[in-house]
Design a protein around this motif. Structure first.
Motif, PDB file in Angstrom:
ATOM      1  N   MET A   1     -51.809  13.347 -47.438  1.00 37.02           N
ATOM      2  CA  MET A   1     -50.848  12.904 -46.796  1.00 37.02           C
ATOM      3  C   MET A   1     -50.083  14.327 -46.343  1.00 37.02           C
ATOM      4  N   GLU A   2     -49.906  14.351 -45.032  1.00 42.88           N
ATOM      5  CA  GLU A   2     -49.231  15.361 -44.563  1.00 42.88           C
ATOM      6  C   GLU A   2     -47.578  15.383 -44.968  1.00 42.88           C
ATOM      7  N   LYS A   3     -46.922  16.517 -45.308  1.00 42.27           N
ATOM      8  CA  LYS A   3     -45.484  16.707 -45.517  1.00 42.27           C
ATOM      9  C   LYS A   3     -44.711  15.678 -44.682  1.00 42.27           C
ATOM     10  N   GLU A   5     -45.156  13.373 -42.764  1.00 41.78           N
ATOM     11  CA  GLU A   5     -45.439  11.902 -42.818  1.00 41.78           C
ATOM     12  C   GLU A   5     -44.753  11.477 -44.148  1.00 41.78           C
ATOM     13  N   PHE A   6     -44.929  12.048 -45.291  1.00 38.97           N
ATOM     14  CA  PHE A   6     -44.193  11.609 -46.381  1.00 38.97           C
ATOM     15  C   PHE A   6     -42.630  11.580 -46.526  1.00 38.97           C
ATOM     16  N   LEU A  45     -49.595   2.087 -51.446  1.00 36.89           N
ATOM     17  CA  LEU A  45     -49.698   3.353 -50.509  1.00 36.89           C
ATOM     18  C   LEU A  45     -49.541   4.481 -51.675  1.00 36.89           C
ATOM     19  N   TRP A  46     -48.295   4.630 -52.252  1.00 36.60           N
ATOM     20  CA  TRP A  46     -48.189   5.733 -53.167  1.00 36.60           C
ATOM     21  C   TRP A  46     -49.406   5.989 -54.288  1.00 36.60           C
ATOM     22  N   ILE A  49     -52.447   7.088 -52.942  1.00 40.10           N
ATOM     23  CA  ILE A  49     -52.546   8.665 -52.780  1.00 40.10           C
ATOM     24  C   ILE A  49     -52.253   9.283 -54.148  1.00 40.10           C
ATOM     25  N   TYR A  50     -51.278   8.712 -54.989  1.00 39.60           N
ATOM     26  CA  TYR A  50     -50.752   9.635 -56.198  1.00 39.60           C
ATOM     27  C   TYR A  50     -50.947   9.117 -57.464  1.00 39.60           C
ATOM     28  N   TYR A  86     -42.321  16.382 -52.861  1.00 33.55           N
ATOM     29  CA  TYR A  86     -43.649  16.148 -51.890  1.00 33.55           C
ATOM     30  C   TYR A  86     -44.641  17.353 -52.620  1.00 33.55           C
ATOM     31  N   ASN A  90     -48.173  16.703 -54.874  1.00 35.34           N
ATOM     32  CA  ASN A  90     -49.311  17.086 -54.462  1.00 35.34           C
ATOM     33  C   ASN A  90     -49.762  18.235 -55.364  1.00 35.34           C
TER      34      ASN A  90
END
Length: 94
Positions: A1-3, A5-6, A45-46, A49-50, A86, A90
């Motif tokens: 995810m791009e910063k 967007e986050f 979603l989170w 991704i994470y 973020y 990441n």
């Protein structure tokens, strides 16, 4: 995810939470309505991704009124700003 967007997602969640609080303060309780299912969607979603721990850190950041400092291996990492959150996620969970 791009910063970017986050940041947009986090800021949107903050705005939604603020609006829900304002509505509650005037007697409109929508917390248990489908309108608040955004929280379930965000958690999914989170987690995708994470991971579970990353999702927990995001929810801590959003909902706990504490200093936004995370200690990793004896090092304090300031994640007060959403951009720093973020970067942290990441680096350690992305």
């Amino acid at each position: 995810m791009e910063k970017e967007e986050f940041i947009k997602i986090i800021n949107s969640i903050i705005k939604i939470n603020d609006t829900i609080t304002k509505l509650y303060d005037i007697g409109v309780d929508i917390v248990n309505s489908p309108l608040c299912d955004y929280g379930i969607i965000a958690d999914i979603l989170w987690t995708c991704i994470y991971g579970e721990e990353g999702m927990d850190i995001i929810n801590w950041w959003l909902y706990e009124s504490v200093d936004k400092i995370i200690t990793i291996d004896g090092e304090d990492i300031d994640v007060t700003k959403v951009e720093d959150l973020y970067d942290f996620l990441n680096k350690y969970y992305g």
